[in-house]
Design a protein around this motif. Structure first.
Motif, PDB file in Angstrom:
ATOM      1  N   PHE A  91      13.480 -51.172  65.704  1.00 39.59           N
ATOM      2  CA  PHE A  91      13.949 -49.804  65.858  1.00 39.59           C
ATOM      3  C   PHE A  91      12.816 -49.000  66.457  1.00 39.59           C
ATOM      4  N   SER A  92      12.903 -48.732  67.742  1.00 41.75           N
ATOM      5  CA  SER A  92      11.815 -47.982  68.372  1.00 41.75           C
ATOM      6  C   SER A  92      11.995 -46.499  68.070  1.00 41.75           C
ATOM      7  N   ARG A  93      10.873 -45.837  67.949  1.00 39.25           N
ATOM      8  CA  ARG A  93      10.879 -44.427  67.579  1.00 39.25           C
ATOM      9  C   ARG A  93       9.916 -43.688  68.481  1.00 39.25           C
ATOM     10  N   LEU A  94      10.350 -42.540  68.959  1.00 44.48           N
ATOM     11  CA  LEU A  94       9.510 -41.672  69.773  1.00 44.48           C
ATOM     12  C   LEU A  94       9.447 -40.320  69.096  1.00 44.48           C
ATOM     13  N   SER A  95       8.257 -39.905  68.688  1.00 40.06           N
ATOM     14  CA  SER A  95       8.069 -38.592  68.067  1.00 40.06           C
ATOM     15  C   SER A  95       7.414 -37.677  69.084  1.00 40.06           C
ATOM     16  N   VAL A  96       7.969 -36.491  69.211  1.00 42.67           N
ATOM     17  CA  VAL A  96       7.416 -35.464  70.082  1.00 42.67           C
ATOM     18  C   VAL A  96       6.928 -34.341  69.175  1.00 42.67           C
ATOM     19  N   VAL A  97       5.630 -34.115  69.172  1.00 40.58           N
ATOM     20  CA  VAL A  97       5.048 -33.108  68.285  1.00 40.58           C
ATOM     21  C   VAL A  97       4.457 -31.991  69.151  1.00 40.58           C
ATOM     22  N   PRO A  98       5.128 -30.833  69.184  1.00 39.89           N
ATOM     23  CA  PRO A  98       4.567 -29.709  69.942  1.00 39.89           C
ATOM     24  C   PRO A  98       3.249 -29.247  69.315  1.00 39.89           C
ATOM     25  N   TYR A  99       2.279 -28.977  70.155  1.00 46.43           N
ATOM     26  CA  TYR A  99       0.967 -28.579  69.642  1.00 46.43           C
ATOM     27  C   TYR A  99       1.049 -27.344  68.754  1.00 46.43           C
ATOM     28  N   GLY A 100       1.902 -26.395  69.110  1.00 39.52           N
ATOM     29  CA  GLY A 100       2.023 -25.155  68.350  1.00 39.52           C
ATOM     30  C   GLY A 100       2.621 -25.339  66.971  1.00 39.52           C
ATOM     31  N   ARG A 101       3.264 -26.483  66.712  1.00 37.41           N
ATOM     32  CA  ARG A 101       3.889 -26.744  65.411  1.00 37.41           C
ATOM     33  C   ARG A 101       2.972 -27.491  64.442  1.00 37.41           C
ATOM     34  N   MET A 102       1.836 -27.946  64.920  1.00 39.00           N
ATOM     35  CA  MET A 102       0.921 -28.690  64.052  1.00 39.00           C
ATOM     36  C   MET A 102       0.272 -27.740  63.066  1.00 39.00           C
ATOM     37  N   GLN A 103       0.287 -28.139  61.791  1.00 41.79           N
ATOM     38  CA  GLN A 103      -0.361 -27.327  60.774  1.00 41.79           C
ATOM     39  C   GLN A 103      -1.768 -27.834  60.485  1.00 41.79           C
ATOM     40  N   PHE A 104      -1.904 -29.139  60.346  1.00 42.20           N
ATOM     41  CA  PHE A 104      -3.241 -29.710  60.226  1.00 42.20           C
ATOM     42  C   PHE A 104      -3.213 -31.184  60.611  1.00 42.20           C
ATOM     43  N   ILE A 105      -4.396 -31.714  60.888  1.00 42.37           N
ATOM     44  CA  ILE A 105      -4.559 -33.088  61.358  1.00 42.37           C
ATOM     45  C   ILE A 105      -5.543 -33.776  60.420  1.00 42.37           C
ATOM     46  N   ASP A 106      -5.121 -34.923  59.869  1.00 39.64           N
ATOM     47  CA  ASP A 106      -5.978 -35.726  59.001  1.00 39.64           C
ATOM     48  C   ASP A 106      -6.524 -36.914  59.777  1.00 39.64           C
ATOM     49  N   VAL A 107      -7.751 -37.278  59.501  1.00 37.26           N
ATOM     50  CA  VAL A 107      -8.297 -38.540  59.978  1.00 37.26           C
ATOM     51  C   VAL A 107      -8.675 -39.327  58.731  1.00 37.26           C
ATOM     52  N   THR A 108      -8.014 -40.462  58.523  1.00 35.05           N
ATOM     53  CA  THR A 108      -8.249 -41.277  57.330  1.00 35.05           C
ATOM     54  C   THR A 108      -8.656 -42.687  57.733  1.00 35.05           C
ATOM     55  N   ALA A 109      -9.344 -43.356  56.819  1.00 36.60           N
ATOM     56  CA  ALA A 109      -9.735 -44.746  57.043  1.00 36.60           C
ATOM     57  C   ALA A 109      -9.933 -45.419  55.698  1.00 36.60           C
ATOM     58  N   GLY A 110      -9.197 -46.483  55.466  1.00 36.95           N
ATOM     59  CA  GLY A 110      -9.374 -47.280  54.256  1.00 36.95           C
ATOM     60  C   GLY A 110     -10.590 -48.170  54.405  1.00 36.95           C
ATOM     61  N   PRO A 111     -10.911 -48.930  53.369  1.00 39.04           N
ATOM     62  CA  PRO A 111     -12.123 -49.757  53.418  1.00 39.04           C
ATOM     63  C   PRO A 111     -12.093 -50.816  54.523  1.00 39.04           C
ATOM     64  N   ILE A 112     -10.946 -51.424  54.744  1.00 35.45           N
ATOM     65  CA  ILE A 112     -10.873 -52.451  55.794  1.00 35.45           C
ATOM     66  C   ILE A 112     -10.975 -51.792  57.161  1.00 35.45           C
ATOM     67  N   GLU A 113     -10.260 -50.681  57.354  1.00 39.92           N
ATOM     68  CA  GLU A 113     -10.359 -49.962  58.628  1.00 39.92           C
ATOM     69  C   GLU A 113     -11.804 -49.534  58.899  1.00 39.92           C
ATOM     70  N   ARG A 114     -12.455 -48.997  57.881  1.00 35.95           N
ATOM     71  CA  ARG A 114     -13.846 -48.558  58.066  1.00 35.95           C
ATOM     72  C   ARG A 114     -14.748 -49.706  58.480  1.00 35.95           C
ATOM     73  N   SER A 115     -14.538 -50.880  57.884  1.00 36.15           N
ATOM     74  CA  SER A 115     -15.396 -52.017  58.226  1.00 36.15           C
ATOM     75  C   SER A 115     -15.203 -52.469  59.671  1.00 36.15           C
ATOM     76  N   PHE A 116     -14.049 -52.141  60.250  1.00 40.82           N
ATOM     77  CA  PHE A 116     -13.796 -52.462  61.657  1.00 40.82           C
ATOM     78  C   PHE A 116     -14.045 -51.259  62.572  1.00 40.82           C
ATOM     79  N   GLY A 117     -14.524 -50.159  62.020  1.00 42.13           N
ATOM     80  CA  GLY A 117     -14.814 -48.964  62.811  1.00 42.13           C
ATOM     81  C   GLY A 117     -13.566 -48.245  63.291  1.00 42.13           C
ATOM     82  N   LEU A 118     -12.478 -48.298  62.493  1.00 35.59           N
ATOM     83  CA  LEU A 118     -11.206 -47.696  62.888  1.00 35.59           C
ATOM     84  C   LEU A 118     -10.830 -46.545  61.966  1.00 35.59           C
TER      85      LEU A 118
END
Length: 160
Positions: A91-118
């Motif tokens: 099921f392919s999904r396309l999300s269109v997020v207008p910049y003016g509608r963004m309230q906040f942006i999170d950047v998260t990384a779990g332990p495995i992601e962090r170990s790979f620099g992601l």
């Protein structure tokens, strides 16, 4: 899609390291479940334990193949007025997020992601159903995208 508004969009993909992370997660879970199934099955008979472990390993291989396609399906594109995020295999999904509608942006990384620099960039809007996220970005790219989206969001919101 020739007449599609996304036909000439410059899609960007997550880091190839995301595939390694997902393979590690699926492989590790498969091995643990196969061991548990084998041990539990062996309490009744050795043959049942081998069959149970084999079934789990086959299922894990199928999930691993699907995971590869799933990771490759992720993409995002920055346009003048909005951000596009695509994902999904069955099921392919396309999300269109207008910049003016963004309230906040999170950047998260779990332990495995962090170990790979992601890291994962997650966009929050006023809509409860919005779950636009972009996994598997390099730390620098995630920071750049967060700052860019915040800047564009503030500029678009100021124009309302």
């Amino acid at each position: 899609m020739e007449g599609s508004p996304t036909a000439n969009v410059d899609w960007r993909s997550p880091s190839p390291r995301l595939l390694h992370v997902r393979r590690l997660e699926v492989g590790g879970a498969t091995i643990v479940v196969a061991l548990v199934a084998g041990i539990l099955g062996a309490t009744t008979s050795t043959r049942d334990g081998l069959i149970a472990a084999g079934v789990v390993l086959i299922a894990g291989a199928i999930v691993l193949a699907f995971t590869t396609r799933r990771v490759r399906a992720w993409g995002y594109a920055e346009r003048d007025e909005d951000l596009l995020v695509r994902r999904g295999v069955l099921f392919s999904r396309l999300s269109v997020v207008p910049y003016g509608r963004m309230q906040f942006i999170d950047v998260t990384a779990g332990p495995i992601e962090r170990s790979f620099g992601l890291a994962t960039v997650r966009l929050h809007t006023a809509a409860a159903a919005s779950d636009a996220r972009i996994p598997g970005l390099g730390r620098d790219e995630a920071g750049r995208l967060r700052d860019r989206l915040a800047e564009l969001g503030e500029a678009q919101a100021a124009g309302l």
